[in-house]
Scaffold this motif. Sequence first.
Motif, short mmCIF file in Angstrom:
data_model
loop_
_atom_site.label_atom_id
_atom_site.label_comp_id
_atom_site.label_asym_id
_atom_site.label_seq_id
_atom_site.Cartn_x
_atom_site.Cartn_y
_atom_site.Cartn_z
N ASN A 91 -6.68 -0.48 5.47
CA ASN A 91 -5.40 -0.17 4.83
C ASN A 91 -5.48 1.14 4.05
O ASN A 91 -4.54 1.92 4.03
CB ASN A 91 -4.97 -1.30 3.90
CG ASN A 91 -4.56 -2.55 4.66
OD1 ASN A 91 -4.34 -2.50 5.86
ND2 ASN A 91 -4.50 -3.66 3.97
N ARG A 92 -6.62 1.37 3.39
CA ARG A 92 -6.80 2.61 2.63
C ARG A 92 -6.76 3.81 3.57
O ARG A 92 -6.12 4.82 3.28
CB ARG A 92 -8.14 2.56 1.88
CG ARG A 92 -8.34 3.72 0.93
CD ARG A 92 -9.60 3.58 0.09
NE ARG A 92 -9.51 2.43 -0.77
CZ ARG A 92 -10.39 1.41 -0.76
NH1 ARG A 92 -11.41 1.43 0.05
NH2 ARG A 92 -10.24 0.39 -1.56
N ARG A 119 13.31 -3.62 5.13
CA ARG A 119 12.33 -4.54 5.75
C ARG A 119 11.82 -5.55 4.75
O ARG A 119 11.67 -6.73 5.06
CB ARG A 119 11.17 -3.75 6.34
CG ARG A 119 11.53 -3.06 7.64
CD ARG A 119 10.34 -2.59 8.38
NE ARG A 119 9.51 -3.75 8.73
CZ ARG A 119 8.33 -3.67 9.26
NH1 ARG A 119 7.82 -2.51 9.54
NH2 ARG A 119 7.64 -4.74 9.55
N LEU A 120 11.54 -5.10 3.53
CA LEU A 120 11.06 -5.99 2.48
C LEU A 120 12.12 -7.03 2.14
O LEU A 120 11.83 -8.22 2.01
CB LEU A 120 10.65 -5.20 1.24
CG LEU A 120 10.09 -6.02 0.07
CD1 LEU A 120 8.86 -6.82 0.52
CD2 LEU A 120 9.73 -5.12 -1.09
N GLU A 121 13.37 -6.59 2.01
CA GLU A 121 14.46 -7.53 1.72
C GLU A 121 14.62 -8.54 2.85
O GLU A 121 14.85 -9.73 2.60
CB GLU A 121 15.77 -6.77 1.49
CG GLU A 121 15.79 -6.03 0.16
CD GLU A 121 17.01 -5.14 -0.01
OE1 GLU A 121 17.79 -4.95 0.97
OE2 GLU A 121 17.19 -4.61 -1.13
N ALA A 166 3.90 -16.84 -0.33
CA ALA A 166 4.93 -15.80 -0.13
C ALA A 166 4.27 -14.46 0.18
O ALA A 166 4.72 -13.75 1.08
CB ALA A 166 5.80 -15.69 -1.39
N LYS A 167 3.20 -14.12 -0.53
CA LYS A 167 2.50 -12.85 -0.27
C LYS A 167 1.94 -12.82 1.15
O LYS A 167 2.02 -11.80 1.82
CB LYS A 167 1.37 -12.65 -1.29
CG LYS A 167 1.85 -12.17 -2.64
CD LYS A 167 0.75 -12.13 -3.66
CE LYS A 167 -0.29 -11.10 -3.39
NZ LYS A 167 -1.31 -11.01 -4.44
N ILE A 168 1.40 -13.94 1.59
CA ILE A 168 0.86 -14.01 2.95
C ILE A 168 1.99 -13.79 3.95
O ILE A 168 1.86 -13.00 4.89
CB ILE A 168 0.16 -15.36 3.20
CG1 ILE A 168 -1.14 -15.44 2.38
CG2 ILE A 168 -0.14 -15.56 4.68
CD1 ILE A 168 -1.77 -16.83 2.37
N SER A 169 3.12 -14.46 3.76
CA SER A 169 4.25 -14.30 4.67
C SER A 169 4.78 -12.89 4.67
O SER A 169 5.07 -12.33 5.73
CB SER A 169 5.38 -15.26 4.26
OG SER A 169 4.98 -16.60 4.39
N LEU A 170 4.92 -12.30 3.50
CA LEU A 170 5.43 -10.93 3.41
C LEU A 170 4.49 -9.94 4.08
O LEU A 170 4.93 -9.05 4.79
CB LEU A 170 5.68 -10.54 1.95
CG LEU A 170 6.81 -11.30 1.24
CD1 LEU A 170 6.84 -10.93 -0.24
CD2 LEU A 170 8.14 -11.05 1.89
N ARG A 171 3.19 -10.12 3.84
CA ARG A 171 2.20 -9.24 4.48
C ARG A 171 2.30 -9.32 5.99
O ARG A 171 2.29 -8.30 6.67
CB ARG A 171 0.78 -9.67 4.07
CG ARG A 171 0.14 -8.74 3.12
CD ARG A 171 -1.31 -9.08 2.93
NE ARG A 171 -1.58 -9.08 1.53
CZ ARG A 171 -2.22 -9.97 0.86
NH1 ARG A 171 -2.75 -10.99 1.45
NH2 ARG A 171 -2.38 -9.88 -0.44
N GLN A 172 2.38 -10.55 6.50
CA GLN A 172 2.47 -10.74 7.94
C GLN A 172 3.73 -10.08 8.50
O GLN A 172 3.68 -9.42 9.53
CB GLN A 172 2.42 -12.23 8.30
CG GLN A 172 1.07 -12.85 8.09
CD GLN A 172 1.10 -14.36 8.29
OE1 GLN A 172 2.14 -14.99 8.27
NE2 GLN A 172 -0.09 -14.93 8.47
#
Length: 176
Positions: A91-92, A119-121, A166-172
Amino acid sequence: MIPTHTDTIKNFRKGESEAIETIYYHYKPAVMRFVLSMVKDAEEAEVIYHNVFLKILRKRKELDTEKSIKSYIFTITKNEVIDYFNQLNSNRKKAEEFYTNRIEHPVDLKLEEEALINRLENAIDLLTDQRKKVIQLSYYENLSYQEIAERMLISKNTVKNHLIKAKISLRQYLTI
């Protein structure tokens, strides 16, 4: 940490919920300390532990009750931490390439920012109502786990679990 009783491991292999819970809570403190000593982020350590346990759960029928489950768990944990750092490094590098390309090839930042926000929304809209609310209270209103728990009338651990999932879902969603 004392070794887990052979019958518990046998029952774990069979998928009995009490044995699964026993193994989960028995090894969690030691594994979390191990992961936190390297990762230095409690939320990421929690995600890593969940990933480790899911892998163990999926391969539970292959466990040898005569061999040490502890070494098996810590081997998987070590590999998950290595994967975590490899992902961070990747990622870096992607971020560095992104910003290098921005400097070399300027584009309309406003359009890209709007697209990313959209996309985030969209990703947040796909979450369950409770997870949306926890995200909103945590990130937009900057409330602590305890304050969120009190406002939503749920436990602090439930808040933490909602944020992790939620973080896992958003990342995916955002990496697709």
